[in-house]
Write a protein that holds these residues in place. Structure first.
Motif, PDB file in Angstrom:
ATOM      1  N   SER A 184      25.113  71.248  58.149  1.00 15.37           N
ATOM      2  CA  SER A 184      23.312  70.511  57.668  1.00 15.37           C
ATOM      3  C   SER A 184      22.384  71.256  57.894  1.00 15.37           C
ATOM      4  O   SER A 184      21.978  71.588  59.969  1.00 15.37           O
ATOM      5  CB  SER A 184      23.586  69.523  57.749  1.00 15.37           C
ATOM      6  OG  SER A 184      22.137  68.927  57.649  1.00 15.37           O
ATOM      7  N   HIS A 214      24.735  64.154  57.940  1.00 10.87           N
ATOM      8  CA  HIS A 214      23.902  64.969  57.977  1.00 10.87           C
ATOM      9  C   HIS A 214      22.604  64.838  58.600  1.00 10.87           C
ATOM     10  O   HIS A 214      21.676  63.758  57.850  1.00 10.87           O
ATOM     11  CB  HIS A 214      23.500  65.441  56.555  1.00 10.87           C
ATOM     12  CG  HIS A 214      24.576  65.460  55.628  1.00 10.87           C
ATOM     13  ND1 HIS A 214      24.666  66.453  54.461  1.00 10.87           N
ATOM     14  CD2 HIS A 214      26.669  65.867  56.092  1.00 10.87           C
ATOM     15  CE1 HIS A 214      26.280  66.701  54.212  1.00 10.87           C
ATOM     16  NE2 HIS A 214      26.684  66.922  55.219  1.00 10.87           N
ATOM     17  N   GLY A 215      22.342  66.460  59.511  1.00  9.33           N
ATOM     18  CA  GLY A 215      21.019  65.637  60.044  1.00  9.33           C
ATOM     19  C   GLY A 215      20.718  64.880  61.037  1.00  9.33           C
ATOM     20  O   GLY A 215      19.900  64.570  61.512  1.00  9.33           O
ATOM     21  N   ALA A 239      23.012  69.363  48.504  1.00 10.88           N
ATOM     22  CA  ALA A 239      21.839  68.289  48.568  1.00 10.88           C
ATOM     23  C   ALA A 239      22.234  66.691  48.340  1.00 10.88           C
ATOM     24  O   ALA A 239      22.085  66.722  47.009  1.00 10.88           O
ATOM     25  CB  ALA A 239      20.432  68.539  48.529  1.00 10.88           C
ATOM     26  N   THR A 249      11.291  64.287  56.008  1.00  8.82           N
ATOM     27  CA  THR A 249      11.959  65.121  55.915  1.00  8.82           C
ATOM     28  C   THR A 249      13.914  65.886  55.171  1.00  8.82           C
ATOM     29  O   THR A 249      13.871  64.358  55.068  1.00  8.82           O
ATOM     30  CB  THR A 249      12.921  65.373  57.453  1.00  8.82           C
ATOM     31  OG1 THR A 249      10.901  65.804  57.423  1.00  8.82           O
ATOM     32  CG2 THR A 249      14.093  66.264  57.231  1.00  8.82           C
ATOM     33  N   ALA A 298      20.110  69.947  64.060  1.00 10.73           N
ATOM     34  CA  ALA A 298      19.325  68.693  63.059  1.00 10.73           C
ATOM     35  C   ALA A 298      18.302  68.672  64.204  1.00 10.73           C
ATOM     36  O   ALA A 298      16.813  68.781  63.646  1.00 10.73           O
ATOM     37  CB  ALA A 298      20.152  67.967  62.089  1.00 10.73           C
ATOM     38  N   PRO A 324      17.654  70.683  58.295  1.00 12.44           N
ATOM     39  CA  PRO A 324      16.364  69.551  57.951  1.00 12.44           C
ATOM     40  C   PRO A 324      16.052  70.661  56.841  1.00 12.44           C
ATOM     41  O   PRO A 324      15.636  71.539  56.777  1.00 12.44           O
ATOM     42  CB  PRO A 324      16.402  68.986  58.978  1.00 12.44           C
ATOM     43  CG  PRO A 324      16.589  69.478  59.885  1.00 12.44           C
ATOM     44  CD  PRO A 324      17.682  70.417  59.803  1.00 12.44           C
ATOM     45  N   ASN A 347      18.120  67.113  53.530  1.00  9.41           N
ATOM     46  CA  ASN A 347      19.285  67.638  54.352  1.00  9.41           C
ATOM     47  C   ASN A 347      19.689  68.793  53.396  1.00  9.41           C
ATOM     48  O   ASN A 347      19.820  68.027  52.500  1.00  9.41           O
ATOM     49  CB  ASN A 347      19.514  65.929  55.019  1.00  9.41           C
ATOM     50  CG  ASN A 347      18.995  66.137  56.280  1.00  9.41           C
ATOM     51  OD1 ASN A 347      18.555  66.961  56.994  1.00  9.41           O
ATOM     52  ND2 ASN A 347      18.398  64.311  56.654  1.00  9.41           N
ATOM     53  N   THR A 404      23.641  70.572  52.394  1.00 10.47           N
ATOM     54  CA  THR A 404      24.523  71.416  53.399  1.00 10.47           C
ATOM     55  C   THR A 404      24.318  72.412  53.073  1.00 10.47           C
ATOM     56  O   THR A 404      24.625  72.955  51.501  1.00 10.47           O
ATOM     57  CB  THR A 404      25.412  70.654  52.626  1.00 10.47           C
ATOM     58  OG1 THR A 404      25.576  69.131  54.104  1.00 10.47           O
ATOM     59  CG2 THR A 404      26.575  71.058  53.941  1.00 10.47           C
TER      60      THR A 404
END
Length: 333
Positions: A312, A183-184, A240, A298, A189, A314, A300, A302
């Motif tokens: 995803s 993710h991210g 998350a 930061t 992202a 941020p 992330n 989803t």
């Protein structure tokens, strides 16, 4: 001799009278993308040969994971757990079992009434496009039953099971289950981290942020803007890793009191509209926080959309009053 016109009229009237009994159990939306969240709305249009339906059983297909049925007032809800044929990757957690059957009982759906039964879940990312996932459904009445369980795909059978046709997933933008995407870390992202929008199909997501939390705080809020350049869609779920669970909430007036409440059906994103999740309005609620959110970092999240799939996003963690000038206070969330 019988009047042929009269005979034809009688046949027509009899056919119309029998029409409701031939109405099949169906899905409101018969297509969904691989890897996308899907809200299975099963439509029931009659009882069992004139009788009231008191129980509805729905068997869930392999390839439909992480299922969560919606309770119905006046009905008792039960789920039957079982093993998956293949493990399901739920945001990094391997799930080997889950809900395989849903039963609503104790209700009273009369023969001439209509109702809907809802189950939310995820279509497996590895399900091949063109595959039909069937939801065999059985209505039980005082005497007898109406079963919609034929999974042959034939249009000639009298009792076809509700079927969902899987379409190609949006691999370039979403993060479907069953894959090892982090993710991210994708180009979208990175664009968001640099201040640009994340694009998912016809949706553009921008301005994602959260607020710093003190140590031990149980909840936090998530905020962003969603611009929809296509047909209506719906934000149906969020996840998350830093929270035990994530819900979609709104702030709304009840009498003279502003209250926060969950949106169990998700948040509609109308065609051509821009929807803002902000303090004092719609927002994501991160609950059972596993760690404090630190200003300057930061995190992330989803997001799962009914049509567009998953992506995803941020969120920049700002000060505890971040965004307050846009929508007023929100109790620190």
């Amino acid at each position: 001799m019988q009047n042929p016109v009269f005979g034809a009229l009688c046949a027509t009237l009899l056919g119309l009278a029998a029409g409701p009994a031939l109405s099949h159990a169906t899905l409101e939306k018969s297509e969904a993308a691989a890897g996308a969240a899907y809200r299975a709305v099963i439509r029931i249009g009659h009882g069992c040969d004139g009788q009231t339906t008191h129980t509805l059983r729905v068997e869930l297909p392999e390839g439909f994971y992480n299922a969560k049925p919606m309770p119905k007032p006046g009905w008792t809800l039960e789920t039957v757990k079982g093993a998956y044929a293949r493990p399901f990757d739920n945001h990094g957690t391997q799930m080997t079992e889950g809900t395989r059957e849903v039963v609503w009982s104790g209700g009273a759906l009369q023969d001439d009434w209509y109702d809907e039964f809802v189950i939310r879940g995820t279509v497996g990312a590895d399900v091949a496009p063109g595959t039909v996932l069937y939801f065999p459904t059985v209505q039980e009445c005082a005497e007898g039953k109406a079963d919609w369980t034929d999974v042959s795909g034939s249009k000639e059978v009298p009792n076809p099971a509700p079927g969902l046709t899987v379409t190609a997933g949006k691999a370039d933008h979403g993060h479907g289950h069953g894959h090892s995407h982090g993710h991210g870390h994708g180009p979208d992202a990175q664009a968001a981290a640099a201040g640009g929008p994340v694009v998912l199909g016809d949706l553009a997501l921008s301005g994602g942020f959260s607020r710093a939390t003190p140590p031990g705080a149980p909840v936090a809020g998530g905020f962003l803007t969603i611009a929809n350049g296509g047909d209506e869609d719906r934000l149906v779920a969020a996840h998350a890793d830093f929270a035990g669970r994530t819900e979609i909430h709104e702030m709304a007036m009840e009498g003279e009191v502003m209250r926060m409440r969950e949106l169990p059906d998700g948040l509609a994103i109308p065609a051509g509209a821009t929807v803002e999740l902000k303090p004092g309005g719609y927002h994501l609620m991160f609950m059972e926080l596993k760690q404090p959110l630190v200003e300057g970092e930061t995190v992330n999240v989803t997001l799962s959309f009914e049509k567009a799939g998953e992506v995803s996003l941020p969120l920049a963690v700002g000060p505890r009053n971040a965004g307050a000038q846009k929508g007023g206070g929100h109790g620190g969330h």
